[in-house]
Design an enzyme around this catalytic site. Structure first.
Site, PDB file in Angstrom:
ATOM      1  N   LYS A 260      10.953  -1.223  37.891  1.00  0.00           N
ATOM      2  CA  LYS A 260       9.952  -0.497  37.116  1.00  0.00           C
ATOM      3  C   LYS A 260      10.081   1.001  37.372  1.00  0.00           C
ATOM      4  O   LYS A 260      10.497   1.415  38.456  1.00  0.00           O
ATOM      5  CB  LYS A 260       8.539  -0.926  37.530  1.00  0.00           C
ATOM      6  CG  LYS A 260       8.150  -2.345  37.232  1.00  0.00           C
ATOM      7  CD  LYS A 260       6.753  -2.626  37.770  1.00  0.00           C
ATOM      8  CE  LYS A 260       6.325  -4.073  37.554  1.00  0.00           C
ATOM      9  NZ  LYS A 260       6.082  -4.373  36.132  1.00  0.00           N
ATOM     10  N   ARG A 334       6.120 -15.372  34.702  1.00  0.00           N
ATOM     11  CA  ARG A 334       6.240 -16.621  33.952  1.00  0.00           C
ATOM     12  C   ARG A 334       7.197 -17.594  34.648  1.00  0.00           C
ATOM     13  O   ARG A 334       7.085 -18.810  34.466  1.00  0.00           O
ATOM     14  CB  ARG A 334       6.709 -16.323  32.531  1.00  0.00           C
ATOM     15  CG  ARG A 334       8.117 -15.777  32.419  1.00  0.00           C
ATOM     16  CD  ARG A 334       8.362 -15.050  31.114  1.00  0.00           C
ATOM     17  NE  ARG A 334       7.619 -13.797  31.057  1.00  0.00           N
ATOM     18  CZ  ARG A 334       7.621 -12.974  30.003  1.00  0.00           C
ATOM     19  NH1 ARG A 334       8.322 -13.288  28.925  1.00  0.00           N
ATOM     20  NH2 ARG A 334       6.925 -11.862  30.015  1.00  0.00           N
TER      21      ARG A 334
END
Length: 490
Positions: A260, A334
């Site tokens: 990130k 996920r």
């Protein structure tokens, strides 16, 4: 943080019994309307002179009379004075009142449920996190509600359990990621569970590998602090409904090798808010002795970049055998959730609800106060009814079948995301998770009922306070899950 002592009393509020007496005011068609027990009419001209209008979150303080409280505070509720508005108003007042250990609430309530909302909101608003401050702010230690309804009618013990659960979640989410890593969060979960009479099991790296939890293992590969899976179970005698709760617990999310930007990494200690909410909710249901069988699955990992970290194009074999090609290591939530959803499905519960700070796309679509709600129609309706009942905002979103084509891999069953602009990320993540919901035993492909809550935005308040929500962790979804468990058990 310890929840303040909560009491109800049918005695009139003189003000001598507390540091502050709290009243409310509504923005009526004819101007400000005071919502207070008898004997406080003298407050109206004073607060009107100070410009009070009764608008939501507006707090006005005036000096008390001799022999009474030090301060009388009046909180605005806006145009409506229903239970939801009063819950927010009482919470807003306690959030804004500092340095006052004892508070008496002298706002009339026509129904016990409204009295409960006042007490719950006040206790939620009193939360403050001072673990890392050299000089923590003084905490509210006692809240008394003046009402003709007794403690049983108001449900004081339920209020206390729910507020404790929200505070537990906030404490965990607010913790420094240096102090809260997968193994430590697993230990905390087991400690909380044992106190509440809940059984617990932890999978460490060796057990995860042995039992085929390839997703959780892979996400944790880049960190020196290994991943964990925790299963909690509350199974009271006679319970006829089995609710499975699954929580995402990424204790810090750097993005992994798909790193990130620095500014986006700030706040990623909150990426375990779903797991914290599941833990707190199941403890609250056990403390309330709700007649429902609940299992909780906490998928815990720290997503870090290193020479051992999972790479883009690596193929993972998940619990149950499905293979997933990783295209973006920052779509890790996920992946850990998929393993836990398979395990939850194997036990054939009546309903699975997962909670996750899953996608930035949720924030883009719904902002920071509304959770995205996806899944099977009936399950979505049940979760939304529970959320509406407790005043937690959610909005149903579709899971179009055609999105599954975006997860096509050249070498595996699925990819974990689709790269590029214009991808409906929140929905695509939901479609990915749906692939890991198991089928009913003996059915022809009928899935176990399932709903998914994406709380990426609502889990952490980075702006000014509102209602009973201050800055930092919000504890969102806890009250929804507790109410859902109660509804299903009924």
């Amino acid at each position: 943080m310890a929840t303040p002592a909560l009491t109800v009393t049918d005695s009139p509020a003189t003000g001598a019994e507390a540091d502050i007496v709290l009243l409310a005011a509504r923005s009526g068609p004819d101007g400000l309307e005071l919502l207070a027990e008898d004997g406080f009419d003298w407050v109206v001209p004073l607060i009107t002179k100070l410009g009070a209008t009764g608008a939501a979150d507006e707090l006005t303080r005036v000096a008390g009379l001799d022999g009474g409280p030090r301060v009388v505070a009046v909180i605005g509720v806006g145009e409506r004075a229903d239970a939801a508005s009063l819950r927010l108003a009482a919470g807003s007042a306690l959030r804004q009142l500092t340095g006052s250990p004892t508070v008496s609430i002298a706002v009339p309530a026509d129904e016990a449920s409204t009295a409960a909302a006042l007490l719950e909101g006040a206790a939620l608003g009193a939360y403050a996190y001072g673990e890392y401050r050299s000089k923590p702010k003084p905490a509210v230690t006692a809240i008394a509600l003046h009402t003709p309804f007794d403690a049983d009618a108001v449900g004081v013990e339920r209020v206390r359990a729910v507020v404790d659960a929200v505070a537990r979640t906030k404490d965990l989410v607010n913790m420094s990621p240096a102090d809260l890593f997968p193994a430590r969060l697993a230990e905390i979960a087991v400690e909380a569970a044992s106190t509440a009479g809940i059984s617990a099991r932890i999978w460490d790296e060796e057990a995860l590998r042995a039992d085929g939890f390839g997703g959780i293992l892979a996400v944790g590969l880049g960190s020196e602090r290994g991943p964990r899976l925790v299963r909690l179970e509350y199974a009271p005698a006679g319970a006829s409904v089995h609710l499975a709760l699954v929580g995402k617990g990424i204790t810090f999310d750097s993005g992994g090798l798909s790193l990130k930007p620095g500014s986006s990494m700030v706040g990623m200690k909150t990426d375990m808010a779903g797991a914290a909410a599941v833990l707190a909710a199941i403890v609250a249901l056990a403390e309330l002795q709700a007649p429902i069988h609940v299992t909780g699955w906490l998928a815990l990992a720290e997503n870090m970049p290193s020479g051992s970290a999972v790479r883009p194009n690596d193929v993972l074999r998940m619990r149950g055998g499905t293979t997933v090609e990783v295209l973006n290591t920052d779509a890790e939530g996920r992946v850990v959730m998929a393993d836990a959803l398979v395990a939850a499905s194997e036990e054939q519960p009546d309903l699975i609800v997962d909670v996750a700070t899953l996608t930035g796309a949720q924030v883009t679509a719904l902002g920071n106060r509304i959770a995205g709600l996806m899944g099977d129609d009936e399950a979505v309706a049940q979760v939304r009814a529970a959320a509406d009942a407790v005043g937690e905002a959610s909005w149903p979103m579709p899971l179009p079948n055609d999105l599954l084509t975006l997860l096509k891999s050249d070498v595996a069953d699925l990819t974990n995301t689709k790269l590029g602009a214009g991808v409906p990320g929140m929905l695509l993540a939901g479609v990915f998770l749906r692939e890991f919901i198991g089928t009913r035993d003996g059915s022809d492909g009928e899935r176990v009922p399932w709903a998914h809550l994406d709380i990426a935005g609502p889990s952490h308040n980075t702006s000014g306070g509102w209602g009973f929500t201050g800055s930092g962790a919000t504890g969102v979804a806890v009250r929804t899950l507790v109410r859902l468990g109660e509804d299903l058990s009924a």
